[in-house]
Design a protein around this motif. Structure first.
Motif, short mmCIF file in Angstrom:
data_model
loop_
_atom_site.label_atom_id
_atom_site.label_comp_id
_atom_site.label_asym_id
_atom_site.label_seq_id
_atom_site.Cartn_x
_atom_site.Cartn_y
_atom_site.Cartn_z
N UNK A 1 0.85 -1.20 0.00
CA UNK A 1 0.00 0.00 0.00
C UNK A 1 0.88 1.24 0.00
N UNK A 2 0.29 2.34 -0.43
CA UNK A 2 0.99 3.62 -0.32
C UNK A 2 1.13 3.96 1.16
N UNK A 3 1.96 4.91 1.46
CA UNK A 3 2.00 5.46 2.80
C UNK A 3 1.04 6.63 2.88
N UNK A 4 0.87 7.18 4.07
CA UNK A 4 -0.01 8.33 4.27
C UNK A 4 0.42 9.51 3.41
N UNK A 5 1.70 9.81 3.40
CA UNK A 5 2.20 10.97 2.65
C UNK A 5 1.91 10.82 1.16
N UNK A 6 2.12 9.63 0.63
CA UNK A 6 1.84 9.39 -0.80
C UNK A 6 0.35 9.49 -1.07
N UNK A 7 -0.48 8.96 -0.19
CA UNK A 7 -1.93 9.06 -0.37
C UNK A 7 -2.38 10.52 -0.39
N UNK A 8 -1.82 11.32 0.50
CA UNK A 8 -2.15 12.76 0.53
C UNK A 8 -1.67 13.44 -0.75
N UNK A 9 -0.47 13.10 -1.20
CA UNK A 9 0.06 13.68 -2.44
C UNK A 9 -0.83 13.35 -3.62
N UNK A 10 -1.30 12.11 -3.69
CA UNK A 10 -2.20 11.71 -4.79
C UNK A 10 -3.49 12.51 -4.73
N UNK A 11 -4.04 12.68 -3.54
CA UNK A 11 -5.28 13.46 -3.39
C UNK A 11 -5.06 14.91 -3.82
N UNK A 12 -3.89 15.46 -3.50
CA UNK A 12 -3.61 16.85 -3.86
C UNK A 12 -3.32 17.01 -5.34
N UNK B 1 -8.31 15.13 12.88
CA UNK B 1 -9.08 14.31 13.82
C UNK B 1 -10.59 14.45 13.66
N UNK B 2 -11.04 14.67 12.44
CA UNK B 2 -12.45 14.56 12.15
C UNK B 2 -13.31 15.80 12.19
N UNK B 3 -12.74 16.99 12.48
CA UNK B 3 -13.57 18.19 12.51
C UNK B 3 -12.82 19.38 11.93
N UNK B 4 -13.51 20.13 11.07
CA UNK B 4 -12.97 21.35 10.49
C UNK B 4 -13.95 22.49 10.70
N UNK B 5 -13.43 23.69 10.83
CA UNK B 5 -14.27 24.87 10.94
C UNK B 5 -13.90 25.92 9.90
N UNK B 6 -13.62 25.51 8.66
CA UNK B 6 -13.28 26.51 7.65
C UNK B 6 -14.52 27.20 7.10
N UNK B 7 -14.33 28.29 6.43
CA UNK B 7 -15.42 28.94 5.72
C UNK B 7 -15.02 28.96 4.26
N UNK B 8 -15.37 27.89 3.57
CA UNK B 8 -14.98 27.69 2.19
C UNK B 8 -16.23 27.55 1.33
N UNK B 9 -16.22 28.18 0.17
CA UNK B 9 -17.35 28.11 -0.76
C UNK B 9 -17.47 26.70 -1.32
N UNK C 1 -9.33 16.53 -1.00
CA UNK C 1 -8.57 17.23 0.04
C UNK C 1 -9.42 17.56 1.26
N UNK C 2 -10.72 17.67 1.10
CA UNK C 2 -11.58 17.87 2.26
C UNK C 2 -11.54 16.63 3.16
N UNK C 3 -11.59 15.45 2.54
CA UNK C 3 -11.53 14.21 3.31
C UNK C 3 -10.17 14.07 3.99
N UNK C 4 -9.09 14.38 3.26
CA UNK C 4 -7.74 14.33 3.85
C UNK C 4 -7.64 15.29 5.03
N UNK C 5 -8.14 16.49 4.84
CA UNK C 5 -8.10 17.50 5.90
C UNK C 5 -8.87 17.05 7.13
N UNK C 6 -10.03 16.46 6.92
CA UNK C 6 -10.82 15.94 8.04
C UNK C 6 -10.06 14.85 8.81
#
Length: 149
Positions: A48-59, A85-93, A76-81
């Protein structure tokens, strides 16, 4: 969804993502900073890929229809979540949730939604700006109460 689930998903879909981007194995391994041998091992399901590679692919493949379909929207929203640790408070369109989202509740133009694929929750304001994203239903409902006062 957690890190391991995302890593598994990305690893299993890597070849499809690469072919969707019309890249050779040499090009994809160079893009990701992996050896071609490692990329081949991932594509064959041996590792399997590592976490860093999975994030790079998503980006790097954020616009991939395969990734968007598998994750229910912006990868990237899923990666960010997951990373936060499962919660974001951004204000994104946002686009308003017409494809991968179901409205759970609506009040004065604000909407509580759940992603039908990743199952995470979000609250949108009247202009489709994301006020909260979380995997935790209790946090989503607790925050939702504030919009009904």
């Amino acid at each position: 969804m957690n890190r391991e689930q995302l890593i598994t998903l990305i690893s299993e879909k890597l070849k499809l993502i690469r072919t969707e981007k019309d890249l050779t194995q040499d090009q994809m391994s160079d893009l990701l900073g992996l050896s071609k041998k490692t990329l081949v091992q991932i594509e064959k399901g041996r590792i399997y890929t590592g976490w860093t590679t999975a994030v790079a692919i998503c980006a790097l493949c954020r616009e991939s229809s395969i990734l968007q379909h598998e994750l229910g929207g912006d990868p990237l929203e899923v990666v960010d979540l997951i990373a936060n640790n499962g919660t974001l408070h951004p204000k994104e369109k946002t686009m308003g949730g017409y494809i991968w989202w179901k409205n759970l509740s609506e009040h004065k133009g604000y909407r509580l939604q759940q992603n039908v694929i990743s199952q995470h929750f979000r609250i949108l304001d009247t202009n489709n700006f994301r006020l909260l994203s979380t995997f935790d239903e209790s946090i989503a409902k607790q925050e939702w109460v504030k919009f009904q006062e």
